[in-house]
Write an enzyme that holds these catalytic residues in place. Structure first.
Site, PDB file in Angstrom:
ATOM      1  N   LYS A 120       9.818  -1.368 -31.762  1.00  0.00           N
ATOM      2  CA  LYS A 120       8.478  -0.925 -31.347  1.00  0.00           C
ATOM      3  C   LYS A 120       8.577   0.420 -30.647  1.00  0.00           C
ATOM      4  O   LYS A 120       7.792   1.321 -30.903  1.00  0.00           O
ATOM      5  CB  LYS A 120       7.905  -1.910 -30.319  1.00  0.00           C
ATOM      6  N   THR A 151       8.363  -2.475 -22.861  1.00  0.00           N
ATOM      7  CA  THR A 151       8.810  -3.306 -23.981  1.00  0.00           C
ATOM      8  C   THR A 151      10.310  -3.495 -23.933  1.00  0.00           C
ATOM      9  O   THR A 151      11.033  -2.652 -23.392  1.00  0.00           O
ATOM     10  CB  THR A 151       8.432  -2.678 -25.346  1.00  0.00           C
ATOM     11  N   GLY A 173      11.222  -7.385 -37.963  1.00  0.00           N
ATOM     12  CA  GLY A 173      10.382  -8.587 -37.945  1.00  0.00           C
ATOM     13  C   GLY A 173       9.968  -9.049 -39.343  1.00  0.00           C
ATOM     14  O   GLY A 173      10.810  -9.271 -40.216  1.00  0.00           O
ATOM     15  N   TYR A 174       8.656  -9.163 -39.539  1.00  0.00           N
ATOM     16  CA  TYR A 174       8.104  -9.700 -40.785  1.00  0.00           C
ATOM     17  C   TYR A 174       7.922  -8.644 -41.871  1.00  0.00           C
ATOM     18  O   TYR A 174       7.388  -8.936 -42.937  1.00  0.00           O
ATOM     19  CB  TYR A 174       6.753 -10.372 -40.500  1.00  0.00           C
ATOM     20  N   ASP A 206       1.221  -5.483 -27.603  1.00  0.00           N
ATOM     21  CA  ASP A 206       1.416  -6.871 -27.992  1.00  0.00           C
ATOM     22  C   ASP A 206       0.880  -6.990 -29.404  1.00  0.00           C
ATOM     23  O   ASP A 206      -0.206  -6.513 -29.714  1.00  0.00           O
ATOM     24  CB  ASP A 206       0.722  -7.866 -27.066  1.00  0.00           C
ATOM     25  N   SER A 207       1.683  -7.584 -30.258  1.00  0.00           N
ATOM     26  CA  SER A 207       1.328  -7.585 -31.666  1.00  0.00           C
ATOM     27  C   SER A 207       1.814  -8.854 -32.329  1.00  0.00           C
ATOM     28  O   SER A 207       2.599  -9.612 -31.753  1.00  0.00           O
ATOM     29  CB  SER A 207       1.936  -6.352 -32.346  1.00  0.00           C
TER      30      SER A 207
HETATM   31  P1  ITT Z   1       8.038  -6.896 -26.191  1.00  0.00           P
HETATM   32  O1  ITT Z   1       7.160  -8.054 -25.785  1.00  0.00           O
HETATM   33  O2  ITT Z   1       9.176  -6.681 -25.291  1.00  0.00           O
HETATM   34  O3  ITT Z   1       7.246  -5.648 -26.461  1.00  0.00           O
HETATM   35  P2  ITT Z   1       8.369  -8.530 -28.573  1.00  0.00           P
HETATM   36  O4  ITT Z   1       9.115  -8.359 -29.851  1.00  0.00           O
HETATM   37  O5  ITT Z   1       8.584  -9.820 -27.815  1.00  0.00           O
HETATM   38  O6  ITT Z   1       8.694  -7.272 -27.627  1.00  0.00           O
HETATM   39  P3  ITT Z   1       5.617  -9.266 -29.030  1.00  0.00           P
HETATM   40  O7  ITT Z   1       5.606 -10.344 -27.999  1.00  0.00           O
HETATM   41  O8  ITT Z   1       4.422  -8.346 -29.103  1.00  0.00           O
HETATM   42  O9  ITT Z   1       6.851  -8.292 -28.853  1.00  0.00           O
HETATM   43  O10 ITT Z   1       5.864  -9.952 -30.438  1.00  0.00           O
HETATM   44  C1  ITT Z   1       5.595  -9.263 -31.583  1.00  0.00           C
HETATM   45  C2  ITT Z   1       6.342  -9.894 -32.746  1.00  0.00           C
HETATM   46  O11 ITT Z   1       5.496  -9.757 -33.902  1.00  0.00           O
HETATM   47  C3  ITT Z   1       7.606  -9.127 -33.049  1.00  0.00           C
HETATM   48  O12 ITT Z   1       8.728  -9.667 -32.383  1.00  0.00           O
HETATM   49  C4  ITT Z   1       7.699  -9.252 -34.566  1.00  0.00           C
HETATM   50  O13 ITT Z   1       8.258 -10.487 -34.920  1.00  0.00           O
HETATM   51  C5  ITT Z   1       6.235  -9.265 -34.985  1.00  0.00           C
HETATM   52  N1  ITT Z   1       5.777  -7.884 -35.277  1.00  0.00           N
HETATM   53  C6  ITT Z   1       4.983  -7.086 -34.519  1.00  0.00           C
HETATM   54  N2  ITT Z   1       4.822  -5.885 -35.091  1.00  0.00           N
HETATM   55  C7  ITT Z   1       5.526  -5.907 -36.229  1.00  0.00           C
HETATM   56  C8  ITT Z   1       5.771  -4.962 -37.242  1.00  0.00           C
HETATM   57  O14 ITT Z   1       5.289  -3.723 -37.180  1.00  0.00           O
HETATM   58  N3  ITT Z   1       6.530  -5.341 -38.271  1.00  0.00           N
HETATM   59  C9  ITT Z   1       7.047  -6.575 -38.343  1.00  0.00           C
HETATM   60  N4  ITT Z   1       6.901  -7.524 -37.417  1.00  0.00           N
HETATM   61  C10 ITT Z   1       6.138  -7.207 -36.356  1.00  0.00           C
END
Ligand code: ITT
Length: 204
Positions: free
Chosen positions: A14, A9, A150-151, A71-72
């Site tokens: 995260k 990541t 994030g959110y 991925d989330s």
């Molecule tokens: P990596 O791919 O490098 O792990 P990323 O931030 O790009 O980091 P994702 O593609 O999985 O990761 O996108 C997940 C997005 O969803 C993340 O950037 C947040 O905007 C949101 N998100 C995921 N989990 C969250 C959480 O626990 N609280 C708030 N927002 C979250």
């Protein structure tokens, strides 16, 4: 039992949460940067599982320690599941809550339901395995709280499967990380991951 793994990541928040959850269980989490496996593959999958696997594979090619990736994203019912797998690209970093509140303006309380989804993938010599977790809730009307990322400031978590029973009116950003990790999509997916490692359940 695995005692050390690399997390694929670039998201420090995260990484912090995964460390907080797995450390008490005796699992040390090394970042991809610390493992010398810095990369940022294109996440061109159409599901959380596909994107998690893309990220983990890219790191697994360069390290010989078990790798996990997360991925989330946030799926909002009134937006037909958006932003979903595009959650990280929905708005410029730091502006996602404002954009979401704007899109949700005028949406009544009963239609503000949403859920976070998390897919954790494990890749090691034994192959690829998936673990998922969800966190149901509602989109609030304003940003509240300074924790999380994030959110989190606009997401009010509720009991699973219910639109009315929330854990008070607090957003995830108003909760401590212990509270968030207990009920979050990531916490739940990692609980399933740990149960698999302990032999208590199979992968998905
Ligand atoms: P990596 O791919 O490098 O792990 P990323 O931030 O790009 O980091 P994702 O593609 O999985 O990761 O996108 C997940 C997005 O969803 C993340 O950037 C947040 O905007 C949101 N998100 C995921 N989990 C969250 C959480 O626990 N609280 C708030 N927002 C979250």
């Amino acid at each position: 039992m695995i005692s050390k793994l690399v997390m694929a990541t670039n998201n420090e928040n995260k990484l912090r949460e995964v460390r907080e959850i797995l450390k008490p269980l005796g699992i040390e989490v090394i970042s991809q940067r610390e493992a010398g496996a810095d990369c940022e593959p294109e996440e061109n999958g159409t599901t959380f599982a596909e994107n998690a696997e893309i990220k983990a594979r890219a790191v697994w090619e360069t390290v010989n320690v078990p790798v996990i990736a997360d991925d989330s994203g946030l799926c909002v019912d009134a937006l037909d599941g958006r932003p979903g797998v595009f959650s990280a690209r929905y708005a410029p970093k730091g502006e996602e809550c404002e954009k979401l509140l704007e899109e949700m303006s005028g949406v009544p309380d009963s239609e503000r339901t949403a859920f976070f989804e998390c897919c954790i993938v494990l890749i090691d010599g034994g192959g690829v395995r998936f673990f998922s977790g969800s966190c149901y809730g509602k989109i609030g009307y304003q940003k509240k709280g300074a924790n999380g990322f994030g959110y989190d400031p606009v997401f009010v978590p509720c009991e699973e499967g219910s639109s009315g029973m929330c854990f008070g009116d607090r957003t995830l950003a108003e909760m401590s990380s212990e509270e968030k990790n207990r009920i979050s999509h990531r916490g739940r997916a990692l609980k399933n991951f740990y149960k698999y490692l302990s032999g208590e359940r199979s992968a998905e």
